[in-house]
Design an enzyme around this catalytic site. Structure first.
Site, mmCIF file in Angstrom:
data_model
loop_
_atom_site.group_PDB
_atom_site.id
_atom_site.type_symbol
_atom_site.label_atom_id
_atom_site.label_comp_id
_atom_site.label_asym_id
_atom_site.label_seq_id
_atom_site.Cartn_x
_atom_site.Cartn_y
_atom_site.Cartn_z
ATOM 1 C CD GLU A 189 -2.949 1.343 0.541
ATOM 2 O OE1 GLU A 189 -2.808 1.012 -0.640
ATOM 3 O OE2 GLU A 189 -3.991 1.821 0.992
ATOM 4 C CB THR A 213 -4.711 8.122 -2.798
ATOM 5 O OG1 THR A 213 -5.769 7.240 -3.158
ATOM 6 C CG2 THR A 213 -4.632 8.233 -1.293
#
Ligand code: HSE
Length: 315
Positions: A136, A189
């Site tokens: 991630e 993001t």
């Protein structure tokens, strides 16, 4: 139950709604669909090779050390002292990138979980968390477990501290449903984090902490009204909503249709509403859908209970 005799595993890693309005970087839940599928099998050739990627429009790298699922799997293999083990991996993306549904987190979770399952589960789900975090981190450059946590563990996950990965699972009221709508807009993001202010007002901190505590109390006590009153985000939503055409109209329509609360899913552009019961969740989905259709915006609607299982072996 996976065993050491398995030659191949296929896992499903669910999408997630991070932040849940009042828990920026510290709260998230899993939903039933969409999600990614990852297949891992033994091979004769030493090392981890990614042999097939589908659903990514050619965007994802095949080099394992540059791929979210590969990075998580490699970190786990290194920890287990099995970096030379011959493995092949297939990644089947079933959700769009930059959707606010935890796409990279699901791949990362799926990669490490599949390898762990194939090897006979040397580590528990929770013990996989530091390794899926590495995948991630590579994807969005930030260390937050509010997508990987729920995709891995299932349910609603609260992270007291992201550094030490101090995570807890919160109770899920029986009739709590989520309506998640993904409008076809790409929001990265990284960029959605950069537009947030470095400092926030003390009065906003008080409000956000109050709502976070309220949401947790509401979940613990099946208090749907308190859950609804707590779905308010004064930290990220005011800045990020401008990236989502139709956000304010969709919010008004969802609340008018009876949603308990409405906000941005993760960094967006997906939005979510929490609802009491399936019928309402469908009705709210319809109301939000009409708004995005009015903006001529392609979108997908998902209605789901909170997924309490998390990533799982499907074959
Ligand atoms: N908590 C993260 C953010 C989630 O809001 O940036 C990103 O998916």
């Amino acid at each position: 139950m996976p065993s050491e005799n398995l030659q191949e595993v296929r896992v499903f890693a669910p999408a997630t709604v991070a932040n849940v309005a009042c828990g920026y970087d510290v709260l998230g839940f899993a939903i039933d669909k969409p999600g990614d599928e990852i297949v891992v099998r033994f091979s004769e050739e030493p090392g981890l090779k990614i042999t097939q990627i589908t659903g990514d429009e050619g965007k994802l790298p095949y080099a394992a050390e540059k791929n979210t699922a590969g990075v998580a799997a490699l970190a786990l293999l290194e920890h287990l002292g099995k970096s030379d083990l011959g493995l092949e991996m297939e990644i089947h993306k079933k959700m769009p990138f930059g959707s606010g549904l935890g796409s990279s987190a699901a791949s990362s979770v799926g990669g490490a979980f599949a390898v762990n399952a194939l090897l006979g589960e040397p580590l528990s789900r929770k013990e996989l968390l530091p390794f899926v975090m590495k995948g991630e981190l590579m994807a969005d450059g930030a260390w937050h477990a509010d997508n990987v946590g729920p995709s891995l563990l299932g349910g609603i996950v609260f992270i007291r501290d992201n550094e030490s990965l101090d995570v807890s699972q919160l109770p899920v009221p029986e009739d709590l449903w989520a309506t998640v709508v993904h409008p076809d807009i790409e929001v990265l993001t990284k960029e959605a984090r950069e537009i947030l202010p470095a400092k926030i007002r003390l009065s906003d901190v008080t409000k956000q902490v109050g709502n976070l505590g309220g949401l947790i109390c509401g979940l613990m006590n099946d208090d749907y009204s308190l859950i609804g009153r707590s779905i308010e985000d004064v930290v990220a939503e005011p800045y990020r909503k401008q990236l989502i055409e139709g956000f304010s109209e969709a919010k008004a329509a969802a609340l008018a249709a009876g949603a308990l609360g409405f906000s941005i899913s993760g960094a967006g552009p997906s939005v979510f509403a929490l609802c009491h019961g399936e019928e309402l969740a469908q009705k709210v989905g319809q109301a939000i859908s009409e708004v995005f259709a009015g903006f001529d915006r392609e979108h997908q609607v998902y209605c789901s209970r909170v997924n309490k299982t998390g990533v799982s072996v499907i074959s």
